[in-house]
Design a protein around this motif. Structure first.
Motif, short mmCIF file in Angstrom:
data_model
loop_
_atom_site.label_atom_id
_atom_site.label_comp_id
_atom_site.label_asym_id
_atom_site.label_seq_id
_atom_site.Cartn_x
_atom_site.Cartn_y
_atom_site.Cartn_z
N HIS A 53 31.58 -40.20 -25.28
CA HIS A 53 31.35 -40.66 -23.91
C HIS A 53 30.88 -42.12 -23.96
CE1 HIS A 53 31.45 -36.42 -22.61
NE2 HIS A 53 30.82 -36.21 -23.76
N GLU A 54 31.53 -42.98 -23.19
CA GLU A 54 31.15 -44.39 -23.19
C GLU A 54 29.95 -44.63 -22.28
OE1 GLU A 54 34.00 -47.93 -23.62
OE2 GLU A 54 33.61 -47.86 -21.45
N ILE A 55 29.00 -45.40 -22.78
CA ILE A 55 27.83 -45.77 -21.97
C ILE A 55 28.09 -47.15 -21.37
CG2 ILE A 55 25.35 -46.23 -22.00
CD1 ILE A 55 25.12 -44.39 -24.40
N ASN A 56 28.58 -47.15 -20.17
CA ASN A 56 28.94 -48.41 -19.51
C ASN A 56 28.09 -48.57 -18.25
OD1 ASN A 56 30.12 -50.66 -18.41
ND2 ASN A 56 32.21 -49.99 -18.82
N THR A 57 27.13 -49.48 -18.33
CA THR A 57 26.21 -49.67 -17.20
C THR A 57 26.78 -50.59 -16.13
OG1 THR A 57 25.15 -51.51 -18.36
CG2 THR A 57 24.19 -49.33 -18.66
N GLY A 58 27.88 -51.28 -16.44
CA GLY A 58 28.42 -52.23 -15.48
C GLY A 58 27.48 -53.41 -15.29
N ALA A 59 27.59 -54.07 -14.16
CA ALA A 59 26.73 -55.23 -13.89
C ALA A 59 25.29 -54.77 -13.68
CB ALA A 59 27.23 -55.97 -12.66
N VAL A 60 24.36 -55.52 -14.25
CA VAL A 60 22.94 -55.20 -14.10
C VAL A 60 22.18 -56.42 -13.59
CG1 VAL A 60 22.93 -53.40 -15.85
CG2 VAL A 60 22.49 -55.76 -16.52
N ARG A 61 21.09 -56.17 -12.87
CA ARG A 61 20.32 -57.26 -12.28
C ARG A 61 19.23 -57.78 -13.22
NH1 ARG A 61 20.50 -53.33 -8.41
NH2 ARG A 61 18.31 -52.79 -8.78
N SER A 62 18.78 -56.90 -14.11
CA SER A 62 17.68 -57.27 -15.00
C SER A 62 17.65 -56.32 -16.19
CB SER A 62 16.35 -57.19 -14.25
OG SER A 62 16.10 -55.85 -13.85
N ALA A 63 16.78 -56.62 -17.15
CA ALA A 63 16.62 -55.74 -18.30
C ALA A 63 16.14 -54.36 -17.86
CB ALA A 63 15.64 -56.35 -19.30
N PHE A 64 15.21 -54.35 -16.91
CA PHE A 64 14.70 -53.06 -16.41
C PHE A 64 15.81 -52.26 -15.76
CE2 PHE A 64 12.99 -50.37 -13.04
CZ PHE A 64 12.08 -49.59 -13.76
N ASP A 65 16.67 -52.93 -15.00
CA ASP A 65 17.79 -52.26 -14.34
C ASP A 65 18.73 -51.65 -15.38
OD1 ASP A 65 19.46 -51.46 -12.18
OD2 ASP A 65 20.73 -53.22 -12.50
N LYS A 66 18.95 -52.37 -16.47
CA LYS A 66 19.83 -51.86 -17.52
C LYS A 66 19.22 -50.65 -18.21
CE LYS A 66 22.59 -53.24 -21.51
NZ LYS A 66 23.00 -54.35 -22.39
N ILE A 67 17.90 -50.71 -18.46
CA ILE A 67 17.21 -49.56 -19.07
C ILE A 67 17.34 -48.35 -18.16
CG2 ILE A 67 14.97 -48.63 -19.77
CD1 ILE A 67 14.17 -51.54 -20.47
N ASP A 68 17.11 -48.56 -16.87
CA ASP A 68 17.17 -47.47 -15.90
C ASP A 68 18.57 -46.86 -15.83
OD1 ASP A 68 16.02 -45.87 -13.71
OD2 ASP A 68 17.38 -47.03 -12.44
N LYS A 69 19.60 -47.71 -15.78
CA LYS A 69 20.98 -47.21 -15.70
C LYS A 69 21.36 -46.48 -16.99
CE LYS A 69 23.03 -50.40 -12.35
NZ LYS A 69 24.08 -51.43 -12.12
N THR A 70 20.96 -47.04 -18.13
CA THR A 70 21.27 -46.41 -19.41
C THR A 70 20.60 -45.04 -19.51
OG1 THR A 70 21.42 -48.58 -20.48
CG2 THR A 70 21.15 -46.67 -21.92
N HIS A 71 19.36 -44.98 -19.09
CA HIS A 71 18.59 -43.73 -19.09
C HIS A 71 19.30 -42.67 -18.25
CE1 HIS A 71 15.27 -40.92 -18.52
NE2 HIS A 71 14.57 -41.57 -19.44
N LYS A 72 19.76 -43.06 -17.07
CA LYS A 72 20.42 -42.12 -16.17
C LYS A 72 21.77 -41.65 -16.72
CE LYS A 72 18.24 -43.77 -11.91
NZ LYS A 72 18.42 -44.54 -10.65
N ILE A 73 22.52 -42.58 -17.34
CA ILE A 73 23.82 -42.21 -17.91
C ILE A 73 23.64 -41.21 -19.05
CG2 ILE A 73 25.79 -43.06 -19.25
CD1 ILE A 73 25.57 -45.69 -17.64
N ILE A 74 22.71 -41.51 -19.94
CA ILE A 74 22.47 -40.62 -21.08
C ILE A 74 22.03 -39.24 -20.60
CG2 ILE A 74 20.99 -40.22 -23.10
CD1 ILE A 74 20.92 -43.26 -23.50
#
Length: 210
Positions: A53-74
């Motif tokens: 499964h690919e972990i693709n967060t797409g566009a992110v606004r900040s490092a925190f946003d990327k962490i949050d999106k990655t957490h939710k995808i996983i």
């Protein structure tokens, strides 16, 4: 070398499957390693069932946003392990979720993560190997193109040999055609013919095409 790396990845996945008593290991892959990992696993002889499964967060606004999106995808994909190049935000997400992160590139961090596993050789081993190659072929001038910390380690090691003249060019992670051409022009000005390239696959492709 490639076969050893692939065997290491497979061994790590087998360990995860055994430790968690899984029939199928749900693996999250960090782009742009999707095709590389998929190809490696497809050619393996392992009996472990793997679901990619690919972990693709797409566009992110900040490092925190990327962490949050990655957490939710996983979490939503119910992944058992993540594999791919080092990413500080991914490492924080996997640490929070307490799942293994099999890192395919040097971990550029001073932090210690309990669930981060580097599955490639340490930079010192690669540096020593490249220096041995340079000595064996009696290279006198070497250029080094790099785009991460592993290149710095190789550069430092090669510069300890005073019989080799070393010139280096650091490329951006996402180098443009102009970045590559400018570096190659400078390399040709100093008449360096032997090259060591320690870059991501996109930068390597640009260098080879030029």
């Amino acid at each position: 070398m490639w076969q050893r790396l692939m065997d290491t990845w497979i061994g790590a996945l087998v360990f995860v499957a055994t430790a968690q008593c899984l029939n199928t290991v749900r693996v999250g892959i960090i782009p742009p390693w999707t095709s590389v990992i998929a190809s490696a696993l497809a050619g393996s002889q392992s009996d472990v069932n793997v679901s990619l499964h690919e972990i693709n967060t797409g566009a992110v606004r900040s490092a925190f946003d990327k962490i949050d999106k990655t957490h939710k995808i996983i979490s939503s994909l119910n992944l058992n392990v993540v594999i791919g190049p080092f990413d500080p935000e991914v490492s924080l997400a996997t640490e929070s979720l307490r799942i293994p992160y099999l890192c395919t590139t040097p971990a550029e961090t001073s932090q210690r993560f309990q669930f981060l596993v580097q599955v490639t050789p340490e930079g010192t081993h690669a540096s020593n190997a490249l220096l041995d190659v340079a000595r064996a072929y009696a290279w006198t001038k070497v250029s080094v193109f790099y785009d991460d910390v592993s290149g710095v380690q190789v550069l430092e090691r090669m510069m300890t040999n005073h019989t080799i003249a070393v010139r280096a060019w650091r490329l951006p992670k996402k180098a443009t055609l102009k970045d590559v051409r400018d570096a190659l022009v400078e390399m040709r000005k100093v008449l360096v013919e032997k090259c060591v390239v320690l870059c991501n696959k996109d930068n390597v492709q640009l260098l080879l095409e030029e």
